[in-house]
Every structure is written in C-alpha cells, then in structure tokens.
Design a protein around this motif. Structure first.
Motif, PDB file in Angstrom:
ATOM      1  N   ALA A   1      -0.606   0.058  10.494  1.00 56.00           N
ATOM      2  CA  ALA A   1      -1.812   0.479   9.780  1.00 56.00           C
ATOM      3  C   ALA A   1      -1.512   1.753   9.004  1.00 56.00           C
ATOM      4  O   ALA A   1      -0.888   2.682   9.505  1.00 56.00           O
ATOM      5  CB  ALA A   1      -2.952   0.738  10.773  1.00 56.00           C
ATOM      6  N   GLN A   2      -1.953   1.790   7.762  1.00 60.84           N
ATOM      7  CA  GLN A   2      -1.710   2.939   6.893  1.00 60.84           C
ATOM      8  C   GLN A   2      -2.818   3.979   7.072  1.00 60.84           C
ATOM      9  O   GLN A   2      -3.999   3.661   6.989  1.00 60.84           O
ATOM     10  CB  GLN A   2      -1.646   2.494   5.436  1.00 60.84           C
ATOM     11  CG  GLN A   2      -0.450   1.609   5.117  1.00 60.84           C
ATOM     12  CD  GLN A   2       0.866   2.350   5.246  1.00 60.84           C
ATOM     13  OE1 GLN A   2       1.044   3.438   4.690  1.00 60.84           O
ATOM     14  NE2 GLN A   2       1.818   1.766   5.984  1.00 60.84           N
ATOM     15  N   ILE A   3      -2.401   5.209   7.311  1.00 59.26           N
ATOM     16  CA  ILE A   3      -3.328   6.318   7.539  1.00 59.26           C
ATOM     17  C   ILE A   3      -3.172   7.319   6.401  1.00 59.26           C
ATOM     18  O   ILE A   3      -2.061   7.789   6.123  1.00 59.26           O
ATOM     19  CB  ILE A   3      -3.051   7.009   8.885  1.00 59.26           C
ATOM     20  CG1 ILE A   3      -3.032   5.989  10.041  1.00 59.26           C
ATOM     21  CG2 ILE A   3      -4.078   8.099   9.133  1.00 59.26           C
ATOM     22  CD1 ILE A   3      -4.335   5.275  10.271  1.00 59.26           C
ATOM     23  N   LYS A   4      -4.273   7.647   5.759  1.00 64.93           N
ATOM     24  CA  LYS A   4      -4.228   8.601   4.649  1.00 64.93           C
ATOM     25  C   LYS A   4      -3.986  10.012   5.191  1.00 64.93           C
ATOM     26  O   LYS A   4      -4.681  10.476   6.086  1.00 64.93           O
ATOM     27  CB  LYS A   4      -5.524   8.560   3.856  1.00 64.93           C
ATOM     28  CG  LYS A   4      -5.500   9.386   2.562  1.00 64.93           C
ATOM     29  CD  LYS A   4      -6.818   9.286   1.814  1.00 64.93           C
ATOM     30  CE  LYS A   4      -7.054   7.867   1.304  1.00 64.93           C
ATOM     31  NZ  LYS A   4      -8.307   7.786   0.485  1.00 64.93           N
ATOM     32  N   GLN A   5      -2.993  10.683   4.615  1.00 65.92           N
ATOM     33  CA  GLN A   5      -2.619  12.022   5.039  1.00 65.92           C
ATOM     34  C   GLN A   5      -3.431  13.078   4.275  1.00 65.92           C
ATOM     35  O   GLN A   5      -4.127  12.763   3.302  1.00 65.92           O
ATOM     36  CB  GLN A   5      -1.128  12.251   4.815  1.00 65.92           C
ATOM     37  CG  GLN A   5      -0.233  11.176   5.412  1.00 65.92           C
ATOM     38  CD  GLN A   5      -0.314  11.098   6.917  1.00 65.92           C
ATOM     39  OE1 GLN A   5       0.032  12.050   7.621  1.00 65.92           O
ATOM     40  NE2 GLN A   5      -0.778   9.967   7.439  1.00 65.92           N
TER      41      GLN A   5
ATOM     42  N   ASP B   1      -2.425  15.210   2.222  1.00 63.53           N
ATOM     43  CA  ASP B   1      -1.985  15.400   0.840  1.00 63.53           C
ATOM     44  C   ASP B   1      -2.275  14.200  -0.050  1.00 63.53           C
ATOM     45  O   ASP B   1      -1.839  14.153  -1.200  1.00 63.53           O
ATOM     46  CB  ASP B   1      -0.488  15.720   0.797  1.00 63.53           C
ATOM     47  CG  ASP B   1       0.378  14.593   1.380  1.00 63.53           C
ATOM     48  OD1 ASP B   1      -0.184  13.541   1.761  1.00 63.53           O
ATOM     49  OD2 ASP B   1       1.607  14.775   1.447  1.00 63.53           O
ATOM     50  N   GLY B   2      -3.015  13.216   0.488  1.00 68.71           N
ATOM     51  CA  GLY B   2      -3.386  12.046  -0.304  1.00 68.71           C
ATOM     52  C   GLY B   2      -2.435  10.873  -0.193  1.00 68.71           C
ATOM     53  O   GLY B   2      -2.765   9.763  -0.610  1.00 68.71           O
TER      54      GLY B   2
ATOM     55  N   GLN C   1      -7.503  15.341   6.924  1.00 64.53           N
ATOM     56  CA  GLN C   1      -7.962  15.987   5.681  1.00 64.53           C
ATOM     57  C   GLN C   1      -8.208  17.469   5.887  1.00 64.53           C
ATOM     58  O   GLN C   1      -8.079  18.279   4.957  1.00 64.53           O
ATOM     59  CB  GLN C   1      -9.249  15.311   5.175  1.00 64.53           C
ATOM     60  CG  GLN C   1      -9.097  13.858   4.757  1.00 64.53           C
ATOM     61  CD  GLN C   1      -8.010  13.625   3.728  1.00 64.53           C
ATOM     62  OE1 GLN C   1      -7.969  14.300   2.719  1.00 64.53           O
ATOM     63  NE2 GLN C   1      -7.134  12.678   3.998  1.00 64.53           N
ATOM     64  N   LYS C   2      -8.534  17.864   7.120  1.00 64.49           N
ATOM     65  CA  LYS C   2      -8.816  19.261   7.411  1.00 64.49           C
ATOM     66  C   LYS C   2      -7.561  20.041   7.798  1.00 64.49           C
ATOM     67  O   LYS C   2      -7.597  21.266   7.865  1.00 64.49           O
ATOM     68  CB  LYS C   2      -9.825  19.370   8.574  1.00 64.49           C
ATOM     69  CG  LYS C   2     -11.187  18.778   8.244  1.00 64.49           C
ATOM     70  CD  LYS C   2     -12.089  18.844   9.468  1.00 64.49           C
ATOM     71  CE  LYS C   2     -13.456  18.203   9.180  1.00 64.49           C
ATOM     72  NZ  LYS C   2     -14.325  18.219  10.383  1.00 64.49           N
ATOM     73  N   ALA C   3      -6.481  19.300   8.061  1.00 58.62           N
ATOM     74  CA  ALA C   3      -5.245  19.952   8.556  1.00 58.62           C
ATOM     75  C   ALA C   3      -4.590  20.798   7.460  1.00 58.62           C
ATOM     76  O   ALA C   3      -4.720  20.513   6.280  1.00 58.62           O
ATOM     77  CB  ALA C   3      -4.288  18.896   9.055  1.00 58.62           C
TER      78      ALA C   3
END
Length: 262
Positions: A22-26, A28-29, A260-262
């Motif tokens: 499964a692809q997880i959005k990091q 940095d996009g 997204q908050k990292a």
C-alpha cells in the motif's frame, strides 16, 4: 549482543489484502510502500547488525529488492509474523543473539521504541522475549473506541503486572472503563506490535500447538503466555507523536495525517 531485525510481510491479509505494498503519502508529497517505510525505520535503529524483509510473496520480494532490501523467503503456510520469523531463522541459518520482529504494518514506529526494547533484553538476561507498550492518550483511546463502535478490529491493548509481565493481550479495549469515569492518566496501554526474542524461545514457538486464546484473539503473543513464557512489557514514550498501525484501509488517512505534520 548480535541483533537482527526481521520484517515479516504477507500479501494475503484478511482485512487488507496487499497491505505491505500500500502506498502511503509522505510529508514531502511523495509516496512509499508500507514495507519500504518499515525498512527505512529499521535502518535507523542503533546497535543492529542485520535487517531482512521476510516474505512468501514474489511481489513483495521484488518490491523489497527494488528499494535495496535483503530478503529471506518463507513458506505460504506461516500463519503469523512470529512463525515467519522462526522459519526465516532456520531457512537462512541466521546466527544471532536476538531477533527483533518489526511488523511491516507499523510505519510510525519510532526508532527509540526498538532501541529501548533491545536495551531491555541486553540488561535483563532472564527475559526470553519482550514487547513495547505505550500508555494511551485521549486521542489514541478514542481511536480504539471508534474502531470498536464501527465493528473494526484495530490495534491491540495489554494489561501487565507490577513486574511488567504481560497478563493478557486483546483486540478489545482492556481494562474496562466505566462511561463518564475516565481516570487520569488513562489506564489503557496500546501494545506496539514489535517483539524481541531469544532464538531458543522463537524456535520453541513452532513446537507448540495454537492455543485457545491465540485462536480466539488472533494474537500470536498469547501462545507464549499459554505456554508459561513471560512476555516482558517495556513501557515507551511516544514523545508527543501519534503512534498507530495500519490495520484497516481507514488507517491510511490517519497515518498520512501524522506524516504531513512531521
């Protein structure tokens, strides 16, 4: 103490087929697969001698090779991560003092969780296996309750004795808290799905039949308790970060929000 991290990953998850890919959005996009994130997390753990992805699936094997991982193949019959790690230990003839099982569905696992687990096993030669536990804050506790109210099996909770030996692990939220009477601090501990085992107890796991509690809960660590092996619980601190595993498709959004908050 020679330490090896094994990352068990299977494609045929009942609740989430194909979960390791499964692809997880990091933040940095960009996107990364769950198994890639687990591999990256393992690389940051201090004091580790080797890291392997452990799988029976050629798709996961190829994905792992593509991002530079070492892979140990196991049989499709392995029912859970512990069994897969035990099989990998034998298949690859690994010589190690400690095996750390980093589940491939917990990309938010901080490196210090694993480092504190390894330190516990190094300082406590009597411990045969250990696992991290994290006291729930209000947000995590509510996430547990939301999952159960929606009929979803989410994370696992644990209760343990004064010597930090696990008494029981459950997919229900334990202990029971009466509505409107929430203690402070919250007496619910989230079980972090990471384990450290001495090789001998990992091999012994394969000789024991599945117990009643393990079968009911679907939790491999209960087989150790049912066979009289203490599971040492190591309390860890999230240091202000939200910890959650990817158990259901709904968890992707929760994890991406944290990233997204990292």
């Amino acid at each position: 103490m020679k330490t090896t991290i094994l990352i068990p990953a299977r494609y045929a998850s009942t609740r989430y087929p194909g979960k390791p890919l499964a692809q997880i959005k990091q933040g940095d996009g960009t996107s990364k697969s769950l198994i890639h994130m687990a591999w990256d997390a393992a690389q940051g753990v201090a004091g580790v001698d080797a890291v392997y992805v452990v799988t029976d699936d050629s798709r996961i094997e190829q994905a792992a090779y593509d991002f530079g991982a070492e892979v140990i193949m196991t049989s499709p019959e392995a029912p859970n991560g512990t069994a897969r790690c035990a099989e990998a230990l034998e298949n690859a003839g690994l010589e190690t003092d400690l095996v750390v099982n980093l589940q491939g569905d917990a990309p938010l696992t901080p490196t210090w969780f694993l480092e504190e687990l390894i330190a516990e096993m190094a300082s406590n030669p009597e411990a045969q296996m250990a696992t991290p536990v994290l006291r729930c804050d209000a947000q995590t506790y509510n996430m547990f309750r939301e999952d159960r109210a929606a009929g979803r099996v989410g994370g696992t909770t644990v209760v343990f004795d004064r010597e930090r030996r696990g008494l029981y692990f459950s997919k229900e939220v334990i202990p029971y808290i009466e509505t409107g009477r929430m203690p402070d601090p919250i007496p619910v501990f989230h079980h972090v799905g990471v384990y450290a085992y001495r090789p001998d107890v990992l091999r012994a796991y394969m000789d024991w039949p599945e117990g009643i509690l393990e079968a009911r809960e679907g939790l491999e660590q209960l087989r150790f308790l049912e066979n009289g092996v203490p599971v040492t619980c190591v309390e860890v601190d999230a240091r202000g970060r939200l910890f959650w595993e990817l158990n259901n498709p709904e968890d992707v959004a929760r994890i991406e929000a944290v990233l997204q908050k990292a």
